[in-house]
Write a protein that holds these residues in place. Structure first.
Motif, PDB file in Angstrom:
ATOM      1  N   ASN A  69       0.845  -1.212   0.000  1.00  0.00           N
ATOM      2  CA  ASN A  69       0.000   0.000   0.000  1.00  0.00           C
ATOM      3  C   ASN A  69       0.873   1.252   0.000  1.00  0.00           C
ATOM      4  O   ASN A  69       0.913   2.008   0.953  1.00  0.00           O
ATOM      5  N   PHE A  70       1.546   1.460  -1.138  1.00  0.00           N
ATOM      6  CA  PHE A  70       2.466   2.594  -1.244  1.00  0.00           C
ATOM      7  C   PHE A  70       1.799   3.846  -1.807  1.00  0.00           C
ATOM      8  O   PHE A  70       2.444   4.886  -1.942  1.00  0.00           O
ATOM      9  N   MET A  71       0.509   3.774  -2.122  1.00  0.00           N
ATOM     10  CA  MET A  71      -0.249   4.943  -2.578  1.00  0.00           C
ATOM     11  C   MET A  71      -1.327   5.271  -1.563  1.00  0.00           C
ATOM     12  O   MET A  71      -2.032   4.381  -1.096  1.00  0.00           O
ATOM     13  N   GLU A  72      -1.477   6.533  -1.221  1.00  0.00           N
ATOM     14  CA  GLU A  72      -2.517   6.922  -0.267  1.00  0.00           C
ATOM     15  C   GLU A  72      -3.911   6.821  -0.881  1.00  0.00           C
ATOM     16  O   GLU A  72      -4.875   6.528  -0.177  1.00  0.00           O
ATOM     17  N   ASP A  73      -4.011   7.064  -2.173  1.00  0.00           N
ATOM     18  CA  ASP A  73      -5.293   6.993  -2.873  1.00  0.00           C
ATOM     19  C   ASP A  73      -5.582   5.521  -3.175  1.00  0.00           C
ATOM     20  O   ASP A  73      -4.985   4.922  -4.069  1.00  0.00           O
ATOM     21  N   THR A  74      -6.495   4.914  -2.418  1.00  0.00           N
ATOM     22  CA  THR A  74      -6.731   3.481  -2.579  1.00  0.00           C
ATOM     23  C   THR A  74      -7.400   3.148  -3.916  1.00  0.00           C
ATOM     24  O   THR A  74      -7.202   2.050  -4.436  1.00  0.00           O
ATOM     25  N   ARG A  75      -8.163   4.073  -4.460  1.00  0.00           N
ATOM     26  CA  ARG A  75      -8.759   3.808  -5.778  1.00  0.00           C
ATOM     27  C   ARG A  75      -7.657   3.712  -6.833  1.00  0.00           C
ATOM     28  O   ARG A  75      -7.671   2.814  -7.678  1.00  0.00           O
ATOM     29  N   ARG A  76      -6.692   4.604  -6.742  1.00  0.00           N
ATOM     30  CA  ARG A  76      -5.561   4.555  -7.663  1.00  0.00           C
ATOM     31  C   ARG A  76      -4.731   3.299  -7.436  1.00  0.00           C
ATOM     32  O   ARG A  76      -4.263   2.661  -8.377  1.00  0.00           O
ATOM     33  N   LEU A  77      -4.567   2.916  -6.164  1.00  0.00           N
ATOM     34  CA  LEU A  77      -3.830   1.702  -5.831  1.00  0.00           C
ATOM     35  C   LEU A  77      -4.530   0.479  -6.400  1.00  0.00           C
ATOM     36  O   LEU A  77      -3.883  -0.401  -6.997  1.00  0.00           O
ATOM     37  N   ARG A  78      -5.838   0.414  -6.245  1.00  0.00           N
ATOM     38  CA  ARG A  78      -6.615  -0.710  -6.778  1.00  0.00           C
ATOM     39  C   ARG A  78      -6.503  -0.787  -8.290  1.00  0.00           C
ATOM     40  O   ARG A  78      -6.254  -1.855  -8.863  1.00  0.00           O
ATOM     41  N   ASP A  79      -6.665   0.356  -8.957  1.00  0.00           N
ATOM     42  CA  ASP A  79      -6.603   0.372 -10.415  1.00  0.00           C
ATOM     43  C   ASP A  79      -5.215  -0.012 -10.916  1.00  0.00           C
ATOM     44  O   ASP A  79      -5.071  -0.720 -11.916  1.00  0.00           O
ATOM     45  N   PHE A  80      -4.178   0.449 -10.217  1.00  0.00           N
ATOM     46  CA  PHE A  80      -2.803   0.118 -10.585  1.00  0.00           C
ATOM     47  C   PHE A  80      -2.585  -1.391 -10.460  1.00  0.00           C
ATOM     48  O   PHE A  80      -2.008  -2.036 -11.345  1.00  0.00           O
ATOM     49  N   ALA A  81      -3.044  -1.963  -9.342  1.00  0.00           N
ATOM     50  CA  ALA A  81      -2.865  -3.396  -9.110  1.00  0.00           C
ATOM     51  C   ALA A  81      -3.572  -4.224 -10.172  1.00  0.00           C
ATOM     52  O   ALA A  81      -3.016  -5.199 -10.698  1.00  0.00           O
ATOM     53  N   ARG A  82      -4.779  -3.846 -10.525  1.00  0.00           N
ATOM     54  CA  ARG A  82      -5.531  -4.616 -11.505  1.00  0.00           C
ATOM     55  C   ARG A  82      -4.958  -4.447 -12.912  1.00  0.00           C
ATOM     56  O   ARG A  82      -4.933  -5.393 -13.701  1.00  0.00           O
ATOM     57  N   GLU A  83      -4.481  -3.248 -13.209  1.00  0.00           N
ATOM     58  CA  GLU A  83      -3.920  -3.004 -14.539  1.00  0.00           C
ATOM     59  C   GLU A  83      -2.672  -3.831 -14.798  1.00  0.00           C
ATOM     60  O   GLU A  83      -2.446  -4.328 -15.905  1.00  0.00           O
ATOM     61  N   TYR A  84      -1.839  -3.997 -13.743  1.00  0.00           N
ATOM     62  CA  TYR A  84      -0.566  -4.684 -13.934  1.00  0.00           C
ATOM     63  C   TYR A  84      -0.570  -6.125 -13.415  1.00  0.00           C
ATOM     64  O   TYR A  84       0.480  -6.731 -13.252  1.00  0.00           O
ATOM     65  N   GLY A  85      -1.747  -6.664 -13.183  1.00  0.00           N
ATOM     66  CA  GLY A  85      -1.854  -8.091 -12.933  1.00  0.00           C
ATOM     67  C   GLY A  85      -1.575  -8.561 -11.527  1.00  0.00           C
ATOM     68  O   GLY A  85      -1.318  -9.757 -11.315  1.00  0.00           O
ATOM     69  N   PHE A  86      -1.621  -7.668 -10.538  1.00  0.00           N
ATOM     70  CA  PHE A  86      -1.431  -8.110  -9.152  1.00  0.00           C
ATOM     71  C   PHE A  86      -2.703  -8.775  -8.642  1.00  0.00           C
ATOM     72  O   PHE A  86      -3.810  -8.386  -8.993  1.00  0.00           O
ATOM     73  N   ASP A  87      -2.514  -9.783  -7.776  1.00  0.00           N
ATOM     74  CA  ASP A  87      -3.657 -10.527  -7.240  1.00  0.00           C
ATOM     75  C   ASP A  87      -4.254  -9.879  -6.001  1.00  0.00           C
ATOM     76  O   ASP A  87      -5.392 -10.150  -5.646  1.00  0.00           O
ATOM     77  N   GLY A  88      -3.468  -9.069  -5.304  1.00  0.00           N
ATOM     78  CA  GLY A  88      -3.965  -8.493  -4.070  1.00  0.00           C
ATOM     79  C   GLY A  88      -3.063  -7.393  -3.552  1.00  0.00           C
ATOM     80  O   GLY A  88      -2.139  -6.938  -4.235  1.00  0.00           O
ATOM     81  N   VAL A  89      -3.344  -6.975  -2.317  1.00  0.00           N
ATOM     82  CA  VAL A  89      -2.595  -5.900  -1.666  1.00  0.00           C
ATOM     83  C   VAL A  89      -2.116  -6.387  -0.303  1.00  0.00           C
ATOM     84  O   VAL A  89      -2.873  -7.014   0.447  1.00  0.00           O
ATOM     85  N   ASP A  90      -0.859  -6.128  -0.009  1.00  0.00           N
ATOM     86  CA  ASP A  90      -0.293  -6.424   1.306  1.00  0.00           C
ATOM     87  C   ASP A  90      -0.311  -5.112   2.086  1.00  0.00           C
ATOM     88  O   ASP A  90       0.545  -4.253   1.892  1.00  0.00           O
TER      89      ASP A  90
END
Length: 265
Positions: A69-90
């Motif tokens: 969770n290196f981004m404060e904006d969780t919507r941006r974090l979620r979109d980044f994770a989904r765009e680049y193929g991450f399965d989840g967030v630690d």
């Protein structure tokens, strides 16, 4: 794993078969490639959803990639994770981002809930906050902090929480082994009552950097393990070749979370 702007590819070799996972623009395709004795592809086919879900398929056992969770904006974090193929967030809790009131806790619950549908696991990086501190006042304070984190993780439907022993310290001189084992066991039991699996991460130094002590803590407390491969590689026990990385896992192979990291970090 090869990652780029369009997706990722994972290759898993299994005898005369290569399994290939391709992700592009949110869509995942699973292919099974047969190869001949010269290691050249003979033919391939796309696996059905039933085959992908099958327990015998090695594709269903690939590690999950989690984003911090290196981004404060969780919507941006979620979109980044989904765009680049991450399965989840630690999601890491630190002394700087722990909520200080019920209102802040409620806001944090809403914030983390916004990461859905990503899987979220939780990590306590709480420096100088030790359940087994030799000063009872410090130990009681740490216990209250960890219990509040457990309640917070439960409120967002979390199931995995990783903790440390001695993080942020340069020695264990201020820690009590007996108190650490006792209080950690109590925390594991408390978390279990909330549906949370407590996991202990190995560090690069201290008690949890020594496989024989790490094993003993897991056995005596009921903790599961989170294997930090980087910490294991640089710890004195492994660098001296007295132990190998597998020695952290081997004594209790059934006490490791099965996907991310085992929780493997």
């Amino acid at each position: 794993v090869r990652a780029d702007l369009t997706g990722w590819v994972r290759m898993i070799e299994n005898s005369d078969t290569i399994y290939r996972i391709t992700r592009s623009h949110g869509r995942v395709t699973y292919r099974q490639h047969e190869i001949n004795s010269a290691r050249r592809l003979r033919r391939w086919r796309v696996l059905t959803p039933q085959e992908v879900r099958g327990r015998s398929n090695p594709l269903t056992r690939h590690p999950k990639l989690a984003l911090c969770n290196f981004m404060e904006d969780t919507r941006r974090l979620r979109d980044f994770a989904r765009e680049y193929g991450f399965d989840g967030v630690d999601w890491s809790f630190t002394r700087g981002n722990l909520p200080g009131s019920r209102q802040e806790a409620a806001r944090l619950v809403d914030t983390i809930s916004g990461l859905s549908p990503l899987e979220v696991r939780y990590h306590c990086f709480l420096e100088n906050t030790d359940l087994g501190h030799s000063d009872e006042r410090e130990a009681v304070r740490a216990t209250a902090v960890f219990r509040s984190v457990c309640e917070l993780v439960s409120a967002v439907g979390g199931e995995i929480l990783t903790v440390h022993i001695g993080v942020g310290r340069e020695s264990t001189a201020d820690l009590s082994w007996e108190k650490t084992v006792e209080r950690l066991g109590e925390l594991v039991e408390f978390g279990g009552s909330l549906g949370i699996r407590g996991c202990l991460e190995n560090l690069a130094w201290g008690w949890t950097s020594r496989p024989q002590l790490f094993e003993k803590i897991l056995r005596k407390t009921g903790c599961w393990g989170t294997l930090d491969i980087g910490h294991a590689q640089v710890c004195p026990s492994v660098k001296s070749r007295a132990y190998c990385i597998e020695d952290f896992v081997a004594p209790h192979p059934d006490r490791w979370s099965p996907n991310v990291s085992p929780a493997a970090r």
